[in-house]
Design an enzyme around this catalytic site. Structure first.
Site, PDB file in Angstrom:
ATOM      1  CD  GLU A  83      11.975  47.686   0.233  1.00 38.58           C
ATOM      2  OE1 GLU A  83      11.456  48.618  -0.405  1.00 38.58           O
ATOM      3  OE2 GLU A  83      11.343  46.982   1.027  1.00 38.58           O
TER       4      GLU A  83
ATOM      5  CE1 TYR B 142      -1.338  54.587  23.912  1.00 38.30           C
ATOM      6  CE2 TYR B 142      -3.435  55.741  24.109  1.00 38.30           C
ATOM      7  CZ  TYR B 142      -2.431  54.969  24.669  1.00 38.30           C
ATOM      8  OH  TYR B 142      -2.500  54.594  25.977  1.00 38.30           O
TER       9      TYR B 142
END
Ligand SMILES: [Zn+2]
Length: 212
Positions: free
Chosen positions: A75, A121
């Site tokens: 990948e 967050y």
């Protein structure tokens, strides 16, 4: 200890931490980090993030050629695409983390923002999570799809596959992908409930206070 040796150790420690906490499994997931000379260190193909060997990490030169260590992950193109499109990228982390993968399989997800802004967050670390369409692992069409999103998004969710996140450093990329996984988990916990997401004004205020 040289900067390169330190980075090798940091990649392996990060991999072990992610694996030990169940954030990836088997030989899935891969990590890369940019070297000062423009090259990269990358986790090897077929390796478990839980048992990485610092000396065997794949070393690629600035032209992307494999010049040392084991062969890089299959990948690798996910990583090289992120670096090519985002000049400030210092590290890329890709995981098959369970809750993020679950979200990537849901019908009707907004491809421009796969998760709603449920916590501050999440907004600060991820912002808008783009969804890339499904292609088989290793298919170059997946690299093209990621490439089309990467200049606007440092965090991309690959449909029916998992997240890939770029950061200025390995610590920031890891922080962000962990925040994404936790947000996916919260989102799935809250499915069926009426969610009070952050308002567009609250999101804009966070982006002003904490620019990416
Ligand atoms: Zn993958």
């Amino acid at each position: 200890m040289s900067a390169v040796t330190r980075l090798r150790e940091q990649i392996c420690a990060t991999g072990a931490s992610l694996f030990d906490r169940g954030l990836t499994h088997g030989s899935t997931g891969n990590i890369s980090a940019r070297l000062d000379d423009g090259g990269w260190l990358m986790t090897p193909t077929g390796s478990s993030l839980g048992t990485l060997d610092p000396a065997r990490l794949a070393h690629l030169d600035a032209g992307g050629r494999h010049v040392g260590g084991d062969a890089p992950t299959k990948e690798a193109f996910l990583h090289t695409t992120m670096y090519a499109k985002r000049q400030k990228t210092g590290a890329v982390v890709h995981l098959h983390s369970t809750h993020s993968v679950a979200v990537s399989c849901l019908e009707g997800i907004d491809p421009a923002n796969a998760l709603p802004p449920i916590t501050a967050y999440y907004v600060m670390r991820i912002g808008a999570l783009a969804l890339a369409p499904y292609f088989p692992p290793g298919d170059m069409a997946l690299a093209d799809a990621v490439g089309r999103l990467a200049d606007r998004h440092h965090a991309i969710l690959l449909a029916n596959h998992g997240p890939v996140v770029a950061g200025t450093s390995l610590a920031s990329a890891t922080d962000a992908i962990e925040e994404l996984e936790e947000t996916a988990r919260l989102f799935l916990m809250l499915r069926g409930e009426r969610i009070r997401t952050l308002s567009p004004e609250q999101v804009a205020e966070l982006r002003k206070r904490f620019p990416a």
